[in-house]
Design a protein around this motif. Structure first.
Motif, PDB file in Angstrom:
ATOM      1  N   ALA A  70       0.842  -1.206   0.000  1.00 32.94           N
ATOM      2  CA  ALA A  70       0.000   0.000   0.000  1.00 32.94           C
ATOM      3  C   ALA A  70       0.873   1.250   0.000  1.00 32.94           C
ATOM      4  N   LEU A  71       0.448   2.256  -0.769  1.00 36.38           N
ATOM      5  CA  LEU A  71       1.189   3.506  -0.851  1.00 36.38           C
ATOM      6  C   LEU A  71       0.653   4.510   0.162  1.00 36.38           C
ATOM      7  N   THR A  72       1.561   5.227   0.807  1.00 37.30           N
ATOM      8  CA  THR A  72       1.140   6.313   1.691  1.00 37.30           C
ATOM      9  C   THR A  72       0.841   7.548   0.841  1.00 37.30           C
ATOM     10  N   SER A  73       0.212   8.536   1.456  1.00 32.62           N
ATOM     11  CA  SER A  73      -0.099   9.770   0.728  1.00 32.62           C
ATOM     12  C   SER A  73       1.178  10.484   0.295  1.00 32.62           C
ATOM     13  N   PHE A  74       2.242  10.390   1.109  1.00 38.05           N
ATOM     14  CA  PHE A  74       3.505  11.059   0.765  1.00 38.05           C
ATOM     15  C   PHE A  74       4.134  10.412  -0.463  1.00 38.05           C
ATOM     16  N   ALA A  75       4.156   9.068  -0.492  1.00 33.79           N
ATOM     17  CA  ALA A  75       4.718   8.361  -1.649  1.00 33.79           C
ATOM     18  C   ALA A  75       3.887   8.639  -2.900  1.00 33.79           C
ATOM     19  N   THR A  76       2.569   8.640  -2.760  1.00 37.83           N
ATOM     20  CA  THR A  76       1.690   8.913  -3.901  1.00 37.83           C
ATOM     21  C   THR A  76       1.934  10.313  -4.445  1.00 37.83           C
ATOM     22  N   PHE A  77       2.093  11.271  -3.544  1.00 34.29           N
ATOM     23  CA  PHE A  77       2.341  12.658  -3.949  1.00 34.29           C
ATOM     24  C   PHE A  77       3.652  12.781  -4.724  1.00 34.29           C
ATOM     25  N   LEU A  78       4.723  12.194  -4.193  1.00 37.81           N
ATOM     26  CA  LEU A  78       6.021  12.285  -4.867  1.00 37.81           C
ATOM     27  C   LEU A  78       5.988  11.586  -6.223  1.00 37.81           C
ATOM     28  N   ARG A  79       5.298  10.452  -6.302  1.00 30.93           N
ATOM     29  CA  ARG A  79       5.191   9.757  -7.600  1.00 30.93           C
ATOM     30  C   ARG A  79       4.495  10.643  -8.627  1.00 30.93           C
ATOM     31  N   LYS A  80       3.470  11.344  -8.198  1.00 27.19           N
ATOM     32  CA  LYS A  80       2.726  12.212  -9.117  1.00 27.19           C
ATOM     33  C   LYS A  80       3.643  13.267  -9.722  1.00 27.19           C
TER      34      LYS A  80
END
Length: 642
Positions: free
Chosen positions: A70-80
């Motif tokens: 599962a991705l955290t919001s921080f990881a999702t944000f950086l990936r974006k």
């Protein structure tokens, strides 16, 4: 044990990270609140990992670390923002523990900044502003929050590029002993300050301001040797004392000449080796949450005091530089004071920026920043040289006073922590005997069990989860099961159309036992199963379907004379230990350690605590899986009975 990276370690890691220049960002992971992994595609070398571990170790592990699904919001944000971004220059900010990674994506430039001090942080910067950061912080002179301007901490003394005159001025202007002056004023840290004292043979306790010229020259030459060796080294050394890791460094240090040593081909490998060794040797220990909180407070207070002291030393050094460059500073301030009354801001700035040692001018604040011996010093040009130096000295004094007040607060916190630690052994002993929960799976939000044939069965806990079980989880090849009694849950046998009659009967037993019939203590009953296309939420004209209920159309396949009985046993599911409550046949097939349970009319005999103790799990884990109502244990099957 080494607790953090030194500036020399950071420089070694930056040198290793140079192979990432030109690479493209692949994936980003974040877990445990303190770990961030960047996976990159490096042309000709495949994938490389860059791991920021526990907010204080940045390195490139040779083996791929385990990453969360599962991705955290921080990881999702950086990936974006950084997906497929191209890596540009990788550098160290001065000689501080800050690494700056430049990135470009779709014409937009970013900086990924790793702060390896003060608790650590990862920040994404664009056009000077923080886009996002791992940890939100508010300091006196800088705020780390999205939308704020990123303020890089004031650059400290850089031993890799300083001139002897500047070094001499720093050391003679220090008010402390030699080892502290080298560690703090000269920005070397305790490790290398000790090393210089060892190599030069000078006492650590001698006052820095009392050093002779020949001693200063010897210290400066030794510093040059260490810097040259560290910057050119491609290896790293781990020092071991009595089986414990004492330190790691990019060069061999004479202060550890009595220690065992192990050589690694890179600083990354040394850090990875140290972390792996610590992980193998560390014991799982109970820590009282309140003590943890107090310890974090003490650590933060110590960091704040260190920052205050470093800032005070930094300001005093800048004030000293004003007098060390008396003539040109005095001339600069005099000229600007006169010209500011004659010229407009634009003309004043245009003329001032032609002066070689001027870095910037801000007429709105009457501020000019000059480069004095490789250090930026900001002054008010409406004041004289003495007033400017006095202002900076006063700031240094004020910050020292803050450090003193912070030290008082630290002592109070340490006293509270010491009191809390008294009696900690008893609390630890109690906690170590406390049962730990088993691994959690997605289906545990529902009632569940695994059939003798290995099929997963899930059932709703209430009207809301009844709807979820059918609408979200029932697929074409599943089977729907329901007890022939009001108040029974919706039950789904995953891939049920392919299982045998025994598994379907077990699901029917489960549907009956998890119904209201258990609390009513009925001796047995009936249940039926149907296919998914027979289950509908759409009523006929004049009908009403309440929440959690469904309409069954077509033939119902009944299982009759079902026992009102279940079993609780210890099973292995996906290589993990689980405690399962299900039909006796299923539990007996999968477990060698189980208990048969039946409903009872004797009030207050839920047996949760007894079952939890027998299976060594928290009581709430038992409460989640057993039927609602009182029960009795009718039979126990334990491994030792065999």
């Amino acid at each position: 044990m080494k607790k953090e990276m030194s500036s020399f370690d950071v420089r070694a890691i930056v040198n290793e990270m140079k192979i990432l220049e030109g690479a493209h960002m692949d994936k980003i992971f974040h877990w445990g609140a303190a770990n961030v992994l960047f996976r990159l595609n490096v042309q000709g070398q495949g994938k490389k990992e860059l791991l920021f571990k526990n907010k204080k170790w940045l390195y490139m592990p040779e083996s791929r670390p385990d990453t969360p699904v599962a991705l955290t919001s921080f990881a999702t944000f950086l990936r974006k923002y950084l997906d497929n971004a191209r890596i540009g220059n990788v550098s160290q900010a001065g000689f501080d523990r800050i690494i700056v990674v430049e990135l470009t994506k779709s014409g937009t430039e970013y900086q990924l900044i790793f702060e390896i001090f003060g608790g650590g942080n990862v920040l994404l910067i664009s056009e000077g502003k923080i886009v996002n950061c791992l940890i939100h912080k508010s300091r006196r002179d800088r705020i780390s929050r999205p939308g704020e301007e990123y303020v890089i901490p004031s650059s400290r003394f850089n031993p890799t590029s300083c001139a002897y005159e500047h070094f001499e001025q720093i050391m003679l202007g220090s008010t402390t002993d030699l080892v502290r002056a080298l560690a703090m004023d000269a920005n070397l840290g305790g490790q290398y300050a000790e090393e210089i004292c060892k190599r030069t043979g000078l006492s650590k306790d001698i006052r820095s301001s009392e050093l002779k010229k020949e001693d200063l020259e010897r210290i400066f030459a030794t510093l040059g040797e260490i810097v040259s060796s560290a910057l050119s080294s491609a290896e790293a050394v781990m020092y071991i004392d009595g089986g414990s890791i004492a330190d790691i460094a990019p060069i061999e240090l004479s202060i550890y000449e009595e220690h065992e040593k192990e050589t690694f081909n890179s600083m990354s490998a040394a850090i990875a080796g140290m972390i792996a060794t610590v992980k193998e040797n560390e014991e799982e220990d109970f820590v009282d949450p309140e003590i943890e909180k107090l310890q974090r407070r003490v650590d933060r207070q110590k960091e704040t005091i260190d920052e205050y002291r470093m800032e005070s030393v930094d300001l005093r050094s800048r004030a000293d530089l004003i007098y060390a460059n008396y003539e040109k500073v005095n001339e600069l301030l005099t000229v600007l004071s006169v010209q500011s009354k004659k010229l407009g801001w634009d003309k004043l700035k245009e003329g001032t920026m032609k002066i070689p040692f001027v870095k910037s001018l801000d007429p709105s604040k009457n501020a000019v920043t000059a480069d004095l011996n490789d250090m930026a010093v900001t002054m008010d040009y409406t004041k004289g040289i003495d007033a400017n130096a006095s202002d900076i000295y006063q700031k240094s004094k004020d910050i020292n006073e803050r450090a003193a007040r912070a030290m008082t607060a630290l002592k109070e916190s340490e006293e509270i922590l010491e009191r809390k630690l008294k009696g900690f052994a008893k609390a630890k002993a109690r906690a170590l005997t406390r049962a730990q929960p088993t691994k959690q799976f997605w289906f545990e939000k529902y009632k569940w069990f695994v059939t003798s044939g290995g099929s997963l069965v899930i059932a709703g806990r209430d009207s809301r989860s009844n709807d979820q079980v059918v609408k979200k989880h029932m697929k074409e090849r599943d089977v729907y099961v329901h007890a022939d009694i009001h108040g029974a849950p919706s039950v789904i046998v995953k891939n049920g159309s392919a299982v045998g009659g025994g598994d379907l009967r077990e699901a029917c037993v489960f549907a009956l036992a998890q119904s209201r019939g258990w609390a009513a203590c009925i001796p047995g009953g009936n249940a039926f199963w149907v296919y998914p296309d027979q289950v509908s939420k759409t009523p006929q004209a004049g009908e009403f379907v309440p929440k959690g209920a469904f309409i069954i159309r077509g033939k119902r396949n009944y299982e009759n004379n079902l026992p009102m009985q279940l079993a609780i046993g210890e099973i292995t599911y996906e290589n993990s230990r689980k405690i399962m409550c299900g039909p006796a046949d299923a539990v007996a097939k999968l477990s060698k350690k189980y208990m048969i349970i039946s409903p009872t009319k004797n009030k207050g005999t839920k047996k949760n605590a007894e079952l939890a103790k027998q299976f060594n799990v928290p009581e709430e884990e038992i409460a989640r899986i057993i039927p609602s109502g009182d029960l009795e244990i009718t039979r126990t099957v334990w491994a030792e009975e065999e």
